[in-house]
Structures are given as C-alpha cells and as structure tokens.
Design an enzyme around this catalytic site. Structure first.
Site, PDB file in Angstrom:
ATOM      1  N   ARG A  35       0.832  -1.207   0.000  1.00 26.86           N
ATOM      2  CA  ARG A  35       0.000   0.000   0.000  1.00 26.86           C
ATOM      3  C   ARG A  35       0.865   1.256   0.000  1.00 26.86           C
ATOM      4  O   ARG A  35       0.568   2.244  -0.685  1.00 26.86           O
ATOM      5  CB  ARG A  35      -0.919  -0.012   1.220  1.00 26.86           C
ATOM      6  CG  ARG A  35      -1.853   1.193   1.311  1.00 26.86           C
ATOM      7  CD  ARG A  35      -2.870   0.985   2.427  1.00 26.86           C
ATOM      8  NE  ARG A  35      -3.766   2.130   2.535  1.00 26.86           N
ATOM      9  CZ  ARG A  35      -3.748   3.005   3.518  1.00 26.86           C
ATOM     10  NH1 ARG A  35      -2.862   2.879   4.498  1.00 26.86           N
ATOM     11  NH2 ARG A  35      -4.583   4.009   3.541  1.00 26.86           N
ATOM     12  N   HIS A  39       0.626   4.058  -2.916  1.00 24.04           N
ATOM     13  CA  HIS A  39       0.183   5.412  -2.598  1.00 24.04           C
ATOM     14  C   HIS A  39       1.249   6.452  -2.921  1.00 24.04           C
ATOM     15  O   HIS A  39       0.919   7.585  -3.263  1.00 24.04           O
ATOM     16  CB  HIS A  39      -0.223   5.502  -1.128  1.00 24.04           C
ATOM     17  CG  HIS A  39      -1.596   4.970  -0.871  1.00 24.04           C
ATOM     18  ND1 HIS A  39      -2.491   5.580  -0.027  1.00 24.04           N
ATOM     19  CD2 HIS A  39      -2.238   3.890  -1.375  1.00 24.04           C
ATOM     20  CE1 HIS A  39      -3.623   4.888  -0.011  1.00 24.04           C
ATOM     21  NE2 HIS A  39      -3.482   3.854  -0.824  1.00 24.04           N
ATOM     22  N   HIS A 193      -5.100  -6.651  -4.462  1.00 23.40           N
ATOM     23  CA  HIS A 193      -5.944  -6.712  -3.270  1.00 23.40           C
ATOM     24  C   HIS A 193      -6.078  -8.126  -2.735  1.00 23.40           C
ATOM     25  O   HIS A 193      -6.748  -8.347  -1.727  1.00 23.40           O
ATOM     26  CB  HIS A 193      -7.332  -6.136  -3.570  1.00 23.40           C
ATOM     27  CG  HIS A 193      -7.356  -4.641  -3.561  1.00 23.40           C
ATOM     28  ND1 HIS A 193      -7.967  -3.906  -4.549  1.00 23.40           N
ATOM     29  CD2 HIS A 193      -6.828  -3.753  -2.695  1.00 23.40           C
ATOM     30  CE1 HIS A 193      -7.816  -2.621  -4.280  1.00 23.40           C
ATOM     31  NE2 HIS A 193      -7.129  -2.502  -3.170  1.00 23.40           N
ATOM     32  N   TRP A 209     -10.244  -9.239   1.137  1.00 21.91           N
ATOM     33  CA  TRP A 209     -10.825  -9.558  -0.174  1.00 21.91           C
ATOM     34  C   TRP A 209     -10.779 -11.062  -0.447  1.00 21.91           C
ATOM     35  O   TRP A 209     -11.522 -11.556  -1.268  1.00 21.91           O
ATOM     36  CB  TRP A 209     -10.074  -8.827  -1.277  1.00 21.91           C
ATOM     37  CG  TRP A 209     -10.383  -7.369  -1.403  1.00 21.91           C
ATOM     38  CD1 TRP A 209     -11.287  -6.785  -2.259  1.00 21.91           C
ATOM     39  CD2 TRP A 209      -9.788  -6.290  -0.673  1.00 21.91           C
ATOM     40  NE1 TRP A 209     -11.290  -5.423  -2.092  1.00 21.91           N
ATOM     41  CE2 TRP A 209     -10.379  -5.086  -1.127  1.00 21.91           C
ATOM     42  CE3 TRP A 209      -8.824  -6.214   0.325  1.00 21.91           C
ATOM     43  CZ2 TRP A 209     -10.035  -3.835  -0.624  1.00 21.91           C
ATOM     44  CZ3 TRP A 209      -8.477  -4.967   0.839  1.00 21.91           C
ATOM     45  CH2 TRP A 209      -9.081  -3.797   0.364  1.00 21.91           C
ATOM     46  N   ASP A 238     -14.272  -2.788  -7.040  1.00 20.62           N
ATOM     47  CA  ASP A 238     -14.054  -4.194  -7.377  1.00 20.62           C
ATOM     48  C   ASP A 238     -15.140  -4.676  -8.335  1.00 20.62           C
ATOM     49  O   ASP A 238     -14.848  -5.296  -9.366  1.00 20.62           O
ATOM     50  CB  ASP A 238     -14.068  -5.056  -6.112  1.00 20.62           C
ATOM     51  CG  ASP A 238     -12.986  -4.658  -5.116  1.00 20.62           C
ATOM     52  OD1 ASP A 238     -11.852  -4.425  -5.559  1.00 20.62           O
ATOM     53  OD2 ASP A 238     -13.286  -4.587  -3.916  1.00 20.62           O
TER      54      ASP A 238
END
Length: 314
Positions: A35, A39, A193, A209, A238
């Site tokens: 992540r 980002h 994910h 997920w 999604d």
C-alpha cells in the site's frame, strides 16, 4: 536530490532488499508495504509530469490526506523509544490480543520503513518505498518484479487523487489514464488486493478480499467471479471490474490462469513503480566491472600472443 547509482549504491540496494525481506516476513506487514508503494506512486500525472514514486508520502501534509486516513495518528503517537516495546508486546501476545492490536500494528508501516532507512541512509526514500512493494509481493508468493534503482526524493508533498472505493469504472479509468496506465493495468493492479484487508478506522470498510490475505495469488479474481461471500469484501471499484465490458475479460482470464495474472501484474507493477522515473542509462555492477576486467586482460593476452607470433614470423 540526484541519486548516484554506482556499484556501491547497488550493493546498498541489495542489502536493503535483504533487510526488507526479513522484516516483512517476520512482521507480516507485506500488505501495508505494498500500500505504501502504491500510494507514493499513484499521484503521478503524465501530462503535467508531476507526482509519482518520489518518496513524497513521507511528508505530513500528504500523509494526513483522506486516502491515507489514520496513518498520521500512528506516526504522531509513536517514537523510536516506543515502537520496540510495542512490537515486543504485539509479538508476545496471544491470538485474541493480537487481533485487538492488529489495527494499530498495521499503522506502523512508516516507522517500520524508517527502521530500514536508518540502516541504509544512502538509499533514497523513493527507492526504499518501491523496493518494499516489490519485496512484499515476492515474499508472499507473488511474481518477481524487476527493480531499477535511482529514483530521486521529492522535497515537498505531491498533489494527486487516488482511487475512491465508492466510485465505478469511469472513475478508475480517469485516474489510471491520468497516470498513463491502461485497462489491463487497472485490472492487473486491482489483483494486488489479494493481499491485505480494509480497516474501518481508515477507510470505513472492514474485511479482507480473499480467504488468505497474506498470500499473493489470483484468488481476488476467483472470489470476484463467485459473487459476494460472507466475510469477504467487494467494493464498488471491485464490482466495476465485472460490470465493465473492457475490464471483465481480464478478470475471467486472470481467474482462470494464475501464470497469466502473475506475468501481467509484474509488468503493471513495474510500470507503476517507474511513473515519471527516467532510469540511469547505464547501471554499473560488480559483475559488469569484473567482466570488463577479464575482457581487457584477455585482450592483452591475445595481443601479446599475436605480437610474439608475428616477431617469430619475421
């Protein structure tokens, strides 16, 4: 600040890679490291040539924006004097206490990366964050992603919108096309994910997920095609992959063929990690220098033999 990618810098990168591999494996922080890489890179604007993987997420102004919600609290709360006792507490706790502590633990990514940075100060933050993302994928069973070092650190925070989980296909396409990425990239990167889970205090959503959020595989797409499953998360972004006529074929392909997904993911991840980055034209290495030395020595030997042969011929 320019990065001098010489042989010593490359050695430092490999040492950093080893430290990241050990750290991510021991602390199960692969999802947070991935992540972090996303980002930092996801602010890129291909037209303006701004943002991208440049380490700017370390600045408080960027760190405290809504899409990084909650992370600034951990950074402000913790110091180097507090993190080690907390980690000892977390790893010595039983399963029930670990579940309670995990939301706070997950916010330590910034300080964890600082721990590696302190050992390798010459490595830029930009390289460190992207290398962390690459290693996070690899140590959880995902594809090997080629990594080219040399990213410069930004000296100020970036602007740039990141994906909103409450939006649909057109939003995804607008954001990723701003970065210069394709429909295939959108779907492949969404497969990331498969790692991690959403936390309510950060994103207003809760849950993983996939059934195993610490294993990188193609189960994100498999679960997506199954429809909603109790305990598993499916956001609007999604579901947009199923509803959009151009996204849907990639979802079906990656659910059916994990090797194809891994190949596509590695390509798209590398593109994301190099947005706006112009790699050095020639990256030296100890192997290259050694090979060059051998080649020169061989040339000298051959020249000497030829010279002596020609002398005898006279």
């Amino acid at each position: 600040m320019a990065v001098n990618v010489d042989a010593e810098y490359l050695k430092e990168i490999e040492k950093t890679r080893r430290d990241l591999r050990a750290l991510i494996s021991s602390r199960n922080c692969a999802p947070i490291m991935l992540r972090l890489a996303w980002h930092d890179a996801g602010t890129y604007d291909a037209k303006k040539k701004t943002g991208g993987p440049n380490g700017s997420i370390r600045f408080k102004e960027e760190l405290t924006r809504p899409h990084n919600k909650g992370l600034e609290k951990a950074v402000a709360f913790c110091s180097e004097f507090m993190i080690k006792p907390f980690l000892r507490c977390y790893y010595s706790s039983g399963p029930d206490n670990k579940r309670l502590l995990f939301p706070l633990m997950s916010k330590f990514w910034f300080l964890i990366s600082e721990e590696v940075k302190a050992k390798h100060p010459r490595v830029s933050y930009a390289d460190l964050y992207q290398l962390a993302g690459v290693v996070a994928v690899e140590v959880t069973g995902g594809p090997a992603i080629p990594f080219t070092p040399g990213r410069k650190d930004a000296d100020s925070p970036d602007d740039g919108e990141l994906p909103n989980p409450n939006e649909g296909a057109s939003h995804l396409r607008t954001l990723f096309s701003r970065m210069g990425l394709s429909d295939r990239d959108i779907v492949a990167l969404s497969g990331g994910h498969t790692l991690g889970r959403a936390h309510k205090e950060r994103s207003d959503f809760e849950g993983p997920w996939t059934q195993d959020p610490l294993k990188f595989d193609n189960s994100y797409f498999v679960e997506l095609l199954k429809g909603e499953t109790p305990g598993l998360l499916q956001l609007k972004t999604d579901k947009a992959l199923l509803d959009d006529l151009k996204f849907h074929p990639f979802v079906k392909l990656y659910a059916k063929d994990e090797d194809m997904f891994f190949k596509a993911y590695a390509i798209s991840h590398k593109k994301l990690s190099e947005l706006g980055f112009n790699p050095p034209r020639r990256i030296p290495s100890a192997v290259t220098e050694q090979t060059l030395g051998i080649a020169v020595a061989a040339a000298v030997v051959i020249f000497t033999i030829c010279y002596e042969a020609s002398r005898r011929g006279k």
